[in-house]
Design a protein around this motif. Structure first.
Motif, PDB file in Angstrom:
ATOM      1  N   GLU A 105       0.860  -1.460   0.104  1.00 43.38           N
ATOM      2  CA  GLU A 105      -0.009  -0.145  -0.013  1.00 43.38           C
ATOM      3  C   GLU A 105       0.816   1.363  -0.079  1.00 43.38           C
ATOM      4  O   GLU A 105       0.300   2.396  -0.239  1.00 43.38           O
ATOM      5  N   TYR A 106       2.086   1.150   0.167  1.00 45.69           N
ATOM      6  CA  TYR A 106       3.052   2.340   0.302  1.00 45.69           C
ATOM      7  C   TYR A 106       3.878   2.441  -1.002  1.00 45.69           C
ATOM      8  O   TYR A 106       4.935   2.910  -1.151  1.00 45.69           O
ATOM      9  N   PHE A 107       3.408   1.603  -1.825  1.00 46.37           N
ATOM     10  CA  PHE A 107       4.176   1.826  -3.571  1.00 46.37           C
ATOM     11  C   PHE A 107       3.374   3.026  -4.015  1.00 46.37           C
ATOM     12  O   PHE A 107       2.254   2.480  -4.461  1.00 46.37           O
ATOM     13  N   PRO A 108       4.139   3.989  -4.328  1.00 44.11           N
ATOM     14  CA  PRO A 108       3.190   5.174  -4.845  1.00 44.11           C
ATOM     15  C   PRO A 108       3.034   4.971  -6.254  1.00 44.11           C
ATOM     16  O   PRO A 108       3.148   5.904  -6.927  1.00 44.11           O
ATOM     17  N   PHE A 109       2.633   3.863  -6.617  1.00 43.19           N
ATOM     18  CA  PHE A 109       2.270   3.732  -8.362  1.00 43.19           C
ATOM     19  C   PHE A 109       0.812   2.740  -8.409  1.00 43.19           C
ATOM     20  O   PHE A 109       1.002   1.672  -7.938  1.00 43.19           O
ATOM     21  N   GLU A 110      -0.151   3.536  -8.995  1.00 43.51           N
ATOM     22  CA  GLU A 110      -1.216   2.571  -9.036  1.00 43.51           C
ATOM     23  C   GLU A 110      -1.278   1.853 -10.100  1.00 43.51           C
ATOM     24  O   GLU A 110      -1.798   0.660 -10.282  1.00 43.51           O
TER      25      GLU A 110
ATOM     26  N   PRO B 119       0.628  14.706  -4.086  1.00 43.07           N
ATOM     27  CA  PRO B 119       0.716  15.088  -2.481  1.00 43.07           C
ATOM     28  C   PRO B 119      -0.324  16.145  -2.325  1.00 43.07           C
ATOM     29  O   PRO B 119      -0.686  17.156  -3.043  1.00 43.07           O
ATOM     30  N   PRO B 120      -0.933  16.325  -1.067  1.00 45.51           N
ATOM     31  CA  PRO B 120      -0.601  15.089  -0.011  1.00 45.51           C
ATOM     32  C   PRO B 120      -1.559  14.098   0.210  1.00 45.51           C
ATOM     33  O   PRO B 120      -1.900  13.578   1.218  1.00 45.51           O
ATOM     34  N   HIS B 121      -2.231  13.790  -1.121  1.00 45.43           N
ATOM     35  CA  HIS B 121      -3.234  12.570  -1.056  1.00 45.43           C
ATOM     36  C   HIS B 121      -2.665  11.478  -1.497  1.00 45.43           C
ATOM     37  O   HIS B 121      -2.623  11.085  -2.719  1.00 45.43           O
ATOM     38  N   PHE B 122      -2.093  10.835  -0.498  1.00 45.16           N
ATOM     39  CA  PHE B 122      -1.331   9.570  -0.783  1.00 45.16           C
ATOM     40  C   PHE B 122      -1.919   8.194  -0.773  1.00 45.16           C
ATOM     41  O   PHE B 122      -1.204   7.440  -1.108  1.00 45.16           O
ATOM     42  N   SER B 123      -2.869   7.895   0.048  1.00 39.66           N
ATOM     43  CA  SER B 123      -3.518   6.575   0.225  1.00 39.66           C
ATOM     44  C   SER B 123      -3.696   6.047  -1.342  1.00 39.66           C
ATOM     45  O   SER B 123      -3.860   6.714  -2.245  1.00 39.66           O
ATOM     46  N   GLU B 124      -4.057   4.688  -1.383  1.00 40.45           N
ATOM     47  CA  GLU B 124      -4.318   4.118  -2.611  1.00 40.45           C
ATOM     48  C   GLU B 124      -5.812   4.452  -2.986  1.00 40.45           C
ATOM     49  O   GLU B 124      -5.836   4.702  -4.065  1.00 40.45           O
ATOM     50  N   GLU B 129      -8.605   8.610  -7.042  1.00 37.79           N
ATOM     51  CA  GLU B 129      -9.421   9.554  -7.197  1.00 37.79           C
ATOM     52  C   GLU B 129      -8.886  10.636  -7.745  1.00 37.79           C
ATOM     53  O   GLU B 129      -9.226  11.234  -8.582  1.00 37.79           O
ATOM     54  N   THR B 130      -7.489  11.215  -7.232  1.00 41.76           N
ATOM     55  CA  THR B 130      -6.909  12.441  -7.435  1.00 41.76           C
ATOM     56  C   THR B 130      -5.574  12.123  -7.863  1.00 41.76           C
ATOM     57  O   THR B 130      -4.843  13.200  -8.271  1.00 41.76           O
TER      58      THR B 130
END
Lengths: 535, 535
Positions: A105-110, B119-124, B129-130
């Motif tokens: 969940e902390y890999f910043p790539f969808e 940033p700062p919208h980091f969650s999956e 969404e953004t």
């Protein structure tokens, strides 16, 4: 560019009442083989080529062991102690607080996407028009969309590589090379420069010699020299390494004079060698292999240019032969590799995507016997660890999910014709512009390099007492002055204690477009005429 | 999650009439610094940190030289002979037939894209969404759209890395660590396991000892042992390495008894150490550095967990402190690195994206003195060559073009709070479920690991004569039987010739979600009570 694959559906080794056919894998029989073994898809899942080879492989004899040729370092390597915990992970319901893997969940790539050509429309223009965008999303495996995704490829992985890519390289290896012993294995690498350095450390001690061709790849030499390993150079002709010279160097080895034991590691680039462009013919390979058996030599075949084997050169202005009409025909045009004739398991083959896909992937693979590849993997675990997962997912989406083996062979046939055209342009320019009285060459049959021999003793400086180095430098600088850069032969000399009798320049047709190749060779012609005071 | 960067625009070292301020680089002053030096953008363009550091760096004294500590192998490395041709490439109009680089028209990728959080919208969820899709096309540099593109990153590159990424890591290093000597340099790596193996080969000969903490990262140990290098273990407390123990090991070194010369290489993971979770405090670091100076020890600081320094633990149920209110405040919460206090240049810092972006990138970087990093690069050129260009372009698009330093610090602050929550969940579960009569621990201040001490002498087996190994294994298996996997301390013992007096288990809170952490610790509690026959 090339016709669709001649699909040959056939089951292999399946016991459905009929006896197993035990045919080696082909492009057509890949789907049937895949149906038999589910590819492992977990994070850092273990895999091995054995999961993906056809049943035909297991009917062959095993490779010999080469413990006696391994270095102290390689013999002493042990497995990872942390891996012993992995056996417990299969317990149902187990919660692991064991491995220090970050949460995906902390890999910043969808997702990661790429736009790639659709076979057989491979040009940049066609890619813009008919290419397609393929996407790897983070949870494609969970969602049943793929065998590899970002959850897996962006996390830690096994040194051998992600299982779906190990499957692809294993299948490719069997289809193209079909080694004659049973227990061959593949492991991904971080590129062949790294693989060669690992091989040096696996087989050599400081002070040892390796066997090489008299002109060889400079970086390979530098890797050896950095480890205190020297090169014993063998003579070459237009097909590269001469087996008689290899035999002679080994038979007459004087350990006292050399200050080193007899070598046991041979480094070769059999197809389109860098720098000479020479290609070992099929018979040459058999002859060299026999000498290797006689003297118990282990062979590293570094083969980045294998698929840059080109159509025959028919002379200036002659159109190249039509491309191979099927994948089978294409594979038949390729000279059998050392891996293909290696009954003993004394070959480690270094495979590369650098010249056929992209050098920037830093993903390659090695093929060799189980013993040797196991030592290679142990080495990787404590050094390079594994090829970039970002590159692995990109290559997997391209080579497996999009192109498949058939599309990749289409791509390689396309490259073959492109390089044939480039090579022909260079040869035609050389015939047009270079003074034949002092310049001569053989048409390269593979690779990126044209090796031009210059009769340096005709240089006016020679009569004035200038030496080889001075005249080579003078010609090199004169070409630059005219606006053309080539590489000088002496940069590739394996053993500088042997004086160079001939003089060569290396010109590549890989980087510059056709019109630039013509103009550069014209400039070199001008420089040579001026240097040699011709006309 | 975190507020926007406190932007501090200020020019640095520019002579516009006023004297140069010579402030070290900050997030705010990056644009002004960048305006002064154009980043090299050619294929395999050379670069160095010197192009990207602030003028303040050059006012500092130079690092000491460490020739006397380098290995025979490292001292003997020479530069590449082929690189000498590069000097001529600047000649206007020159056509190069020199380098064997493939033409980019044969890279089968028109573009590579990725969907990443804003940033700062980091969650999956927020990323879906953004998040935005960013794309690297093949000819972005030519088209004036970027400083890095596929034409460059998919071709061969320099070992130091692609210049725009070297710029980013250099700026990041100065902003965060600001080394106290002038001639520090960065080079990309293929990950810290590789960097550590290279460091071992740069500083050690077979038979040497290195200095480590008594419990240390198992793969680092295995890399050393594979090279015939042994570990001399120093005692630890809850802040890790004890300087007095380091001093004692060095002062009382008995070369004859050990069969090896005095060590000169110290391996440490100063923040959130694997496996103990211990973090060297600021004063501890100064004390250790002094001992290193006294005995002329070179330090490798392996720092994957540096940015997993967490908020203070205030006890079960207490909400964590509010996140740092600015990037400046965030940076002030971080314990100064060894690099930051390294006046001599005796530290090589290994930087990693594995725990903060993705282990699968296999891209990291090293920072050290010019002398040491130059040797590192020479080593890379003949081995790993360079980090995957596919991974480099992905990281560049994320870290530089999309997030910038400000967005990356936002990301790291977000991670800090996430890990704080995870750590707190684990500590609360331990307080709830583990029997305090036999289990004890310190709250980790950084990293992924919780290190639980077990009073093994209270185990019924102890009275029956069972040894440490047997009781450790019994507890390990009992936990698995209950459905929880942890790592055992003995897997991380640096020197097995010293008997273990204490017993530890390592539990990570990185991989499992909060509710699973709670359940796993509950199971371990059950296992411990059963093993120790409590209640």
């Amino acid at each position: 560019m090339s016709p669709p694959a001649a699909v040959e559906p056939q089951d292999q080794g399946v016991s459905n009442g009929a006896p197993a056919t035990l045919e080696p894998l082909t492009v057509g029989s890949v789907p049937a083989r895949r149906a038999k073994t589910k590819v492992p898809t977990g994070v850092a899942a273990a895999s091995s080529s054995d999961m993906f080879k056809s049943a035909a492989c297991s009917t062959k004899p095993k490779a010999k062991r080469f413990d006696h040729l391994l270095s102290i370092e390689s013999r002493g390597r042990k497995g990872s102690s942390l891996k012993q915990a992995a056996q417990y992970l299969k317990k149902p319901g187990l919660i692991s607080l064991g491995g220090g893997l970050p949460s995906c969940e902390y890999f910043p790539f969808e997702s990661i996407s790429m736009k790639i050509p659709t076979p057989p429309h491979f040009s940049e223009k066609e890619t813009i028009e008919t290419g397609k965008v393929v996407t790897s999303a983070k949870y494609d495996i969970r969602d049943g969309k793929s065998d590899l995704d970002l959850e897996v490829s962006l996390n830690y992985g096994q040194s051998i590589g992600a299982a779906p890519l190990v499957r692809w390289v294993t299948e490719h290896t069997e289809i193209v090379h079909n080694p004659p012993y049973s227990d061959w294995q593949c492991s991904l690498s971080v590129g062949s420069t790294s693989s060669w350095e690992i091989a040096l450390r696996m087989f050599c001690e400081r002070g040892d010699y390796i066997l090489t061709e008299e002109y060889t790849f400079a970086t390979a030499l530098e890797a050896a020299i950095s480890l205190g390993v020297r090169a014993a150079a063998c003579k070459m002709d237009d097909q590269g390494l001469l087996p008689e010279s290899l035999d002679e160097v080994m038979s007459n080895w004087d350990a006292t004079a050399r200050g080193a034991r007899k070598p046991h590691l041979l480094y070769i680039v059999p197809s389109g060698q860098n720098p000479t462009g020479s290609t070992h013919g099929a018979q040459r390979r058999k002859d060299i292999y026999k000498v290797a058996q006689k003297h118990d030599i282990f062979i590293v075949e570094d083969e980045p240019y294998y698929f840059l084997q080109m159509q025959p050169y028919k002379g200036a202005g002659a159109a190249p032969d039509a491309p191979p009409s099927s994948h089978d025909e294409f594979l038949k045009t390729l000279i059998p590799s050392y891996l293909n004739i290696d009954v003993d398991g004394r070959v480690l083959r270094l495979e590369s995507f650098s010249k056929v896909i992209s050098p920037g992937s830093r993903v390659g693979w090695v093929v060799g016997s189980e013993q040797i590849v196991e030592r290679y993997i142990r080495h990787s675990e404590c050094s390079t660890q594994t090829a970039s997962g970002m590159a692995q997912i990109i290559l997997y989406k391209l080579l497996d999910e999009s192109w498949g083996h058939a599309g990749y062979f289409d791509w390689l046939i396309n490259l073959r014709m492109e390089y044939t055209n480039r090579r022909n342009k260079m040869l035609e320019a050389c015939e047009k512009y270079l003074p034949k009285s002092i310049a001569s060459w053989n048409p390269p049959a593979a690779g990126m390099f044209h090796w031009i021999k210059i009769d340096w003793r005709q240089h006016p400086g020679f009569r004035e007492g200038k030496d080889h180095a001075a005249i080579e430098d003078s010609i090199f600088k004169a070409a630059i002055e005219e606006g053309a850069l080539v590489s000088v032969g002496s940069w590739f000399v394996a053993d500088h204690s042997i004086p160079e009798t001939d003089m060569f320049f290396r010109a590549t047709y890989a980087a510059a477009p056709g019109d630039k190749i013509d103009e550069a060779i014209r400039r070199i012609g001008v420089a040579l005429r001026a240097e040699f005071k011709l006309e």
